[in-house]
Design a protein around this motif. Structure first.
Motif, PDB file in Angstrom:
ATOM      1  N   LYS A   1       0.837  -1.207   0.000  1.00 26.18           N
ATOM      2  CA  LYS A   1       0.000   0.000   0.000  1.00 26.18           C
ATOM      3  C   LYS A   1       0.868   1.251   0.000  1.00 26.18           C
ATOM      4  N   GLU A   2       1.955   1.187   0.744  1.00 32.20           N
ATOM      5  CA  GLU A   2       2.854   2.339   0.820  1.00 32.20           C
ATOM      6  C   GLU A   2       3.544   2.583  -0.517  1.00 32.20           C
ATOM      7  N   VAL A   3       4.030   1.515  -1.151  1.00 35.85           N
ATOM      8  CA  VAL A   3       4.777   1.688  -2.395  1.00 35.85           C
ATOM      9  C   VAL A   3       3.869   2.215  -3.505  1.00 35.85           C
ATOM     10  N   ILE A   4       2.602   1.791  -3.515  1.00 37.62           N
ATOM     11  CA  ILE A   4       1.667   2.304  -4.522  1.00 37.62           C
ATOM     12  C   ILE A   4       1.435   3.798  -4.319  1.00 37.62           C
ATOM     13  N   ARG A   5       1.337   4.222  -3.064  1.00 34.65           N
ATOM     14  CA  ARG A   5       1.155   5.649  -2.791  1.00 34.65           C
ATOM     15  C   ARG A   5       2.398   6.454  -3.181  1.00 34.65           C
ATOM     16  N   ILE A   6       3.557   5.881  -2.977  1.00 34.14           N
ATOM     17  CA  ILE A   6       4.798   6.575  -3.335  1.00 34.14           C
ATOM     18  C   ILE A   6       4.860   6.850  -4.836  1.00 34.14           C
ATOM     19  N   VAL A   7       4.668   5.800  -5.649  1.00 34.43           N
ATOM     20  CA  VAL A   7       4.791   5.981  -7.098  1.00 34.43           C
ATOM     21  C   VAL A   7       3.646   6.837  -7.646  1.00 34.43           C
ATOM     22  N   SER A   8       2.483   6.775  -7.023  1.00 30.52           N
ATOM     23  CA  SER A   8       1.346   7.588  -7.478  1.00 30.52           C
ATOM     24  C   SER A   8       1.591   9.069  -7.205  1.00 30.52           C
ATOM     25  N   VAL A   9       2.042   9.375  -5.991  1.00 27.05           N
ATOM     26  CA  VAL A   9       2.326  10.772  -5.630  1.00 27.05           C
ATOM     27  C   VAL A   9       3.494  11.308  -6.448  1.00 27.05           C
ATOM     28  N   GLY A  10       4.504  10.471  -6.685  1.00 28.95           N
ATOM     29  CA  GLY A  10       5.651  10.893  -7.490  1.00 28.95           C
ATOM     30  C   GLY A  10       5.247  11.274  -8.899  1.00 28.95           C
ATOM     31  N   GLY A  11       4.405  10.452  -9.530  1.00 30.26           N
ATOM     32  CA  GLY A  11       3.960  10.756 -10.886  1.00 30.26           C
ATOM     33  C   GLY A  11       3.087  11.990 -10.950  1.00 30.26           C
ATOM     34  N   PHE A  12       2.181  12.128  -9.998  1.00 27.29           N
ATOM     35  CA  PHE A  12       1.292  13.289  -9.955  1.00 27.29           C
ATOM     36  C   PHE A  12       2.089  14.575  -9.743  1.00 27.29           C
ATOM     37  N   GLY A  13       3.003  14.554  -8.773  1.00 31.59           N
ATOM     38  CA  GLY A  13       3.786  15.749  -8.476  1.00 31.59           C
ATOM     39  C   GLY A  13       4.675  16.176  -9.630  1.00 31.59           C
ATOM     40  N   ALA A  14       5.244  15.195 -10.337  1.00 26.17           N
ATOM     41  CA  ALA A  14       6.149  15.519 -11.439  1.00 26.17           C
ATOM     42  C   ALA A  14       5.425  16.189 -12.595  1.00 26.17           C
ATOM     43  N   ILE A  15       4.174  15.778 -12.843  1.00 25.32           N
ATOM     44  CA  ILE A  15       3.385  16.430 -13.893  1.00 25.32           C
ATOM     45  C   ILE A  15       3.183  17.909 -13.559  1.00 25.32           C
ATOM     46  N   ILE A  16       2.882  18.178 -12.294  1.00 27.68           N
ATOM     47  CA  ILE A  16       2.689  19.571 -11.858  1.00 27.68           C
ATOM     48  C   ILE A  16       3.974  20.370 -12.060  1.00 27.68           C
ATOM     49  N   VAL A  17       5.107  19.774 -11.685  1.00 28.05           N
ATOM     50  CA  VAL A  17       6.403  20.445 -11.862  1.00 28.05           C
ATOM     51  C   VAL A  17       6.659  20.744 -13.333  1.00 28.05           C
ATOM     52  N   THR A  18       6.416  19.769 -14.190  1.00 29.04           N
ATOM     53  CA  THR A  18       6.653  19.936 -15.631  1.00 29.04           C
ATOM     54  C   THR A  18       5.802  21.060 -16.209  1.00 29.04           C
ATOM     55  N   ILE A  19       4.540  21.113 -15.804  1.00 27.12           N
ATOM     56  CA  ILE A  19       3.640  22.153 -16.317  1.00 27.12           C
ATOM     57  C   ILE A  19       4.069  23.534 -15.815  1.00 27.12           C
TER      58      ILE A  19
ATOM     59  N   SER B   1       6.461  12.343 -16.195  1.00 23.65           N
ATOM     60  CA  SER B   1       6.854  13.637 -16.747  1.00 23.65           C
ATOM     61  C   SER B   1       7.405  13.487 -18.161  1.00 23.65           C
ATOM     62  N   ASP B   2       8.210  12.455 -18.386  1.00 26.67           N
ATOM     63  CA  ASP B   2       8.748  12.174 -19.718  1.00 26.67           C
ATOM     64  C   ASP B   2       7.621  11.916 -20.703  1.00 26.67           C
ATOM     65  N   CYS B   3       6.592  11.228 -20.240  1.00 29.04           N
ATOM     66  CA  CYS B   3       5.432  10.932 -21.086  1.00 29.04           C
ATOM     67  C   CYS B   3       4.766  12.220 -21.558  1.00 29.04           C
ATOM     68  N   LEU B   4       4.556  13.166 -20.654  1.00 31.01           N
ATOM     69  CA  LEU B   4       3.918  14.434 -21.014  1.00 31.01           C
ATOM     70  C   LEU B   4       4.820  15.255 -21.921  1.00 31.01           C
ATOM     71  N   PHE B   5       6.097  15.363 -21.548  1.00 28.80           N
ATOM     72  CA  PHE B   5       6.983  16.242 -22.310  1.00 28.80           C
ATOM     73  C   PHE B   5       7.225  15.720 -23.726  1.00 28.80           C
ATOM     74  N   SER B   6       7.256  14.395 -23.892  1.00 27.43           N
ATOM     75  CA  SER B   6       7.457  13.833 -25.223  1.00 27.43           C
ATOM     76  C   SER B   6       6.304  14.194 -26.155  1.00 27.43           C
ATOM     77  N   LEU B   7       5.131  14.479 -25.572  1.00 28.33           N
ATOM     78  CA  LEU B   7       3.976  14.891 -26.376  1.00 28.33           C
ATOM     79  C   LEU B   7       4.043  16.374 -26.727  1.00 28.33           C
ATOM     80  N   ILE B   8       4.360  17.211 -25.731  1.00 26.42           N
ATOM     81  CA  ILE B   8       4.353  18.655 -25.988  1.00 26.42           C
ATOM     82  C   ILE B   8       5.642  19.126 -26.668  1.00 26.42           C
TER      83      ILE B   8
END
Length: 417
Positions: free
Chosen positions: A95-113, A278-285
């Protein structure tokens, strides 16, 4: 506008489905959509299909960590995170590891934008200056990263050999007229999926009872790792051929973490998941920023919209925000459901079932795209055998990312020499 929101949610649904199925790459789903675009464009707008693809790729990038962490079926973006993630699962901390990778991905998108204005100003200039030297940059970075990821000269030489051999395999695969989606699915299944699970069958691993309680307190170090993941993802979107496996080293250096110390494992996973999404988003834009698509989905989008405007960019960013927000919730729900089901499961039977499922899915797509069965079977066996080597040699599997980097080096070398 309503139709674009609908497209976004359809994309999230497709991306969630592909992310949860072991071995399926998001480019495969994108290829099917693009192949059907001549019909779909008679009833839908190009913007509708592009928003669907953006949401699908973002959702897939975040959701794919669930089967990777809990079942051990990595793809390109999750391969390096498997070992530290599995350590936590074997400690009952799924449960902890799923929350870690989920928060990491969400936060990185915000940083990229948030960093988008800086990227939009600086990267086109850097791209024009460095384009003739891209192959030199890729070659030098590959050697440096290979050296940085090893602890001895023996490991370095073995890693370099694996990098070159996987690059040769990639070059051979990409010279064929076979769909790149099927080719990548086949080789990545062998290099990072089936081979990893086959090796784990040698161990008498069991899935322990998973702790119902979890704790994830965000501090300065964790925010630093999320930021490092977001920045690194943009760098990867700028460098052709580089993927999250190589970006992990950059993110580790930027965040000051490693994947061996238990205290740093959380930061490592935050940075790794962050750079993948973040790489996924940036590769598109990157289509708008440098006029060059950096992923299979981005290539399909560039065909659907011949000239991307600022309005398109804003729509895609809005779609990515919706997609990553909804996918965050879905990732937590699906991860928790899986962790409850894992208790008492026979690990060996589960592993064999996952292998068979991967092979079944692969051959479904082989027949769908009418790829030569014998050739693809040979490619799967070869890539699986190559994927087993790092386990027995004792080096990291990320060196096998030469399958993408070496062909990119050769192509850019031919272009500018």
């Amino acid at each position: 506008m309503i139709e674009l929101v609908i497209a976004c949610f359809i994309g999230i649904l497709i991306g969630t489905t592909t992310g949860m199925i072991p071995g399926i790459h998001v480019n495969t789903a994108g290829a099917i959509l693009f192949a059907s675009s001549s019909f779909l464009l008679t009833i839908l707008s190009p913007e509708f299909l592009c928003v669907l693809m953006v949401a699908m790729s973002i959702a897939h990038a975040l959701i794919e960590f669930v089967p990777s962490m809990l079942l051990g079926v990595p793809q390109e973006g999750t391969a390096t995170s498997i070992l530290p993630g599995h350590r936590m699962v074997l400690q009952g901390r799924s449960k902890e590891v799923i929350r870690i990778v989920s928060v990491g991905g969400f936060g990185a998108i915000i940083v990229t934008i948030l960093m988008m204005p800086i990227f939009a100003f600086a990267l086109p200039i850097m791209h024009d200056l460095t384009k003739p030297f891209t192959w030199i940059i890729l070659l030098a970075a590959s050697v440096y990263l290979t050296y940085s990821m090893t602890n001895s000269m023996r490991d370095f030489l073995w890693s370099l050999l694996l990098f070159i051999l996987s690059g040769i395999l990639g070059w051979i695969i990409f010279q064929t007229p076979i769909s790149s989606g099927v080719s990548l699915m086949c080789t990545f299944s062998g290099l990072f999926g089936i081979s990893t699970i086959l090796f784990s069958l040698n161990d008498s691993s069991t899935i322990p009872h998973q702790n119902k309680f979890y704790e994830l307190n965000l501090d300065l170090g964790k925010y630093k790792s999320i930021f490092a993941g977001g920045i690194t993802g943009a760098i990867l979107g700028f460098l052709p051929g580089f993927g999250p496996a190589q970006g992990t080293v950059i993110a580790q250096a930027a965040s000051g973490t490693n994947d061996n110390d238990d205290d740093d494992t959380v930061n490592f996973l935050l940075a790794t998941s962050g750079l993948n999404v973040s790489d996924c988003l940036f590769s598109l834009i990157a289509i708008y920023i440098i006029g060059n698509p950096r992923s299979g989905i981005a290539v399909y989008m560039s065909y659907l919209i011949s000239e991307m405007t600022l309005n398109h960019l804003m729509i895609f960013i809005f779609a990515s925000l919706i997609a990553v927000s909804v996918s965050l919730v879905l990732s937590l729900k699906l991860g928790d459901s899986f962790s409850r089901l894992m208790g008492g499961v026979d690990y060996k039977k589960l592993s064999i079932g996952v292998i068979l499922l991967q092979i079944l899915i692969l051959y479904i797509f082989i027949f769908y795209y009418q790829a030569p069965v014998f050739y693809m079977t040979l490619a799967l066996i070869t890539s699986t055998a190559m994927g087993m080597l790092p386990h027995y040699i004792g080096v990291g599997k990320s060196h096998l990312m030469g399958i993408l980097i070496v062909p990119a080096i050769v192509i850019y070398m031919q272009m500018f020499i």
